[in-house]
Enzyme design. Structure first.
Site, PDB file in Angstrom:
ATOM      1  N   GLY A  77       8.025  26.684 -88.758  1.00 57.50           N
ATOM      2  CA  GLY A  77       9.103  26.924 -87.777  1.00 57.50           C
ATOM      3  C   GLY A  77      10.425  27.817 -88.459  1.00 57.50           C
ATOM      4  N   HIS A 123      11.748  33.518 -87.222  1.00 64.41           N
ATOM      5  CA  HIS A 123      12.637  34.618 -86.895  1.00 64.41           C
ATOM      6  C   HIS A 123      11.906  35.674 -86.400  1.00 64.41           C
ATOM      7  CE1 HIS A 123      10.391  35.900 -90.406  1.00 64.41           C
ATOM      8  NE2 HIS A 123      10.715  34.984 -91.148  1.00 64.41           N
ATOM      9  N   HIS A 157       8.305  35.943 -87.448  1.00 63.90           N
ATOM     10  CA  HIS A 157       7.341  35.334 -86.636  1.00 63.90           C
ATOM     11  C   HIS A 157       6.845  35.851 -85.743  1.00 63.90           C
ATOM     12  CE1 HIS A 157       9.208  32.375 -89.760  1.00 63.90           C
ATOM     13  NE2 HIS A 157       8.064  32.218 -90.076  1.00 63.90           N
ATOM     14  N   GLY A 201       1.660  36.735 -92.148  1.00 68.80           N
ATOM     15  CA  GLY A 201       2.441  37.778 -92.832  1.00 68.80           C
ATOM     16  C   GLY A 201       2.115  38.135 -94.089  1.00 68.80           C
ATOM     17  N   LYS A 202       2.154  39.621 -94.241  1.00 70.04           N
ATOM     18  CA  LYS A 202       1.769  40.035 -95.628  1.00 70.04           C
ATOM     19  C   LYS A 202       2.997  39.714 -96.662  1.00 70.04           C
ATOM     20  CE  LYS A 202      -0.834  44.074 -94.643  1.00 70.04           C
ATOM     21  NZ  LYS A 202      -1.053  45.619 -94.912  1.00 70.04           N
ATOM     22  N   GLN A 205      -0.419  34.209-100.659  1.00 70.90           N
ATOM     23  CA  GLN A 205      -0.841  33.008 -99.754  1.00 70.90           C
ATOM     24  C   GLN A 205      -2.073  33.681 -98.896  1.00 70.90           C
ATOM     25  OE1 GLN A 205       1.657  30.452 -97.316  1.00 70.90           O
ATOM     26  NE2 GLN A 205       1.481  31.995 -95.847  1.00 70.90           N
ATOM     27  N   SER A 250      12.952  36.263 -93.677  1.00 70.64           N
ATOM     28  CA  SER A 250      12.565  34.906 -94.240  1.00 70.64           C
ATOM     29  C   SER A 250      13.380  33.936 -93.973  1.00 70.64           C
ATOM     30  CB  SER A 250      12.430  34.927 -95.840  1.00 70.64           C
ATOM     31  OG  SER A 250      12.266  33.682 -96.497  1.00 70.64           O
TER      32      SER A 250
HETATM   33  O1  PAF Z   1       3.535  30.685 -94.495  1.00 68.94           O
HETATM   34  C1  PAF Z   1       3.903  29.425 -94.166  1.00 68.94           C
HETATM   35  O2  PAF Z   1       4.564  29.411 -93.105  1.00 68.94           O
HETATM   36  C2  PAF Z   1       3.039  28.441 -94.600  1.00 68.94           C
HETATM   37  O3  PAF Z   1       2.881  28.515 -95.948  1.00 68.94           O
HETATM   38  C3  PAF Z   1       1.759  27.908 -93.739  1.00 68.94           C
HETATM   39  C4  PAF Z   1       0.920  29.050 -93.756  1.00 68.94           C
HETATM   40  C5  PAF Z   1       2.284  27.599 -92.473  1.00 68.94           C
HETATM   41  C6  PAF Z   1       1.225  26.738 -94.144  1.00 68.94           C
HETATM   42  O4  PAF Z   1       2.040  25.747 -94.308  1.00 68.94           O
END
Ligand code: PAF
Length: 275
Positions: free
Chosen positions: A27, A30, A33, A142-143, A148, A180
């Site tokens: 959530g 920005h 996203h 996102g990169k 992750q 971010s």
């Molecule tokens: O990148 C994020 O916002 C979080 O790490 C994710 C992938 C939604 C997992 O909680």
């Protein structure tokens, strides 16, 4: 667009969907996203966005409690783009204490993982749960969160999940700062300074192109540049784009990754470099 809070409602709505494109988020959306959601809309007939601040991926002294929760504004931004927004309560995602976890690959203990113990275990666990609930055919990340993304790719491959993972380019402010949710913690002086992480990475990337053999020297210089400007540097590292492992000799697809604190705010960024 339908806002769904419960797992049972989500399942009931998604059961008939054939081509689900999924964007998992925490959530406080920005433009970065929203760009992921636009990509999802081009790739699936049904777009699902999850909004869930996952307690499992925050350490005891991290910002779980103060992480911005802005569901109403987020839903307004998703109108016309998402078909379903899944925003479960913690008790819906974890109806019983989570005692089983995804044990992420060794790379999860390096870079950000070395400074955020347990973070990637919690992240991979919730992403697997979300994948099971949403059952998307494609998921977009996102990169900016490069590590992750690398871990999710490995999880999907090693667990044979039938999901295509797409990495989207980092969205940046006009001056280059990676977007971010945590940027809003910065004071105005810190915000002015914050762009220097991107500038330092850009410089390191040019040096890498000019002098690709001396990686340690480039890493050290970038790290010192930030430290001299008052950052508390966690790492600046040059890794292979493939799995973020140490690059083999002659490796051409590299990425410069960095994490550092500016005041109380921890920022990460990276730049891919193809030699
Ligand atoms: O990148 C994020 O916002 C979080 O790490 C994710 C992938 C939604 C997992 O909680």
């Amino acid at each position: 667009m339908l806002l769904i809070h419960s797992v049972s409602e989500l399942r009931a709505h998604l059961v008939q969907q054939r081509s689900i494109a999924f964007v998992p988020t925490m959530g406080n959306l920005h433009e970065g996203h929203i760009e992921l959601v636009r990509m999802a809309k081009q790739r699936g007939t049904c777009v699902v966005v999850s909004i869930f601040v996952n307690p499992l991926q925050f350490g005891p002294n991290e910002d779980f409690d103060k992480y911005p929760r802005t569901l109403e504004e987020d839903c307004a931004k998703l109108q016309g783009l998402a078909d379903f927004v899944f925003a479960p309560a913690v008790s819906d995602m974890y109806p019983e204490q989570q005692t089983l976890y995804i044990e992420p690959p060794p790379i999860a203990n390096e870079l950000c993982g070395a400074f955020r113990p347990g973070h990637f275990r919690g992240m991979a666990t919730v992403v697997l749960k979300l994948f099971n609930l949403v059952q998307p055919h494609i998921a977009i990340f996102g990169k900016k969160d490069y590590q992750q993304l690398a871990i999710i790719r490995q999880m999907v491959t090693q667990f044979n999940l039938p999901i295509e993972i797409v990495g989207a380019e980092t969205s940046r402010a006009a001056d280059g700062l990676a977007l971010s949710s945590r940027n809003q913690y910065l004071s105005s002086e810190e915000r002015t300074e914050a762009v220097n992480m991107y500038r330092t990475l850009t410089e390191a990337a040019s040096e890498l192109k000019a002098e690709s053999k001396n990686l340690a020297k480039i890493e050290l210089k970038a790290s010192q540049t930030l430290a001299n400007r008052g950052w508390q540097v966690e790492y600046v590292a040059i890794r292979s784009q493939n799995g973020l492992i140490q690059p083999a000799a002659g490796e051409r697809k590299l990425v410069v990754v960095a994490a550092a604190r500016l005041g109380k705010t921890r920022l990460i960024d990276n730049l891919e470099v193809c030699l």
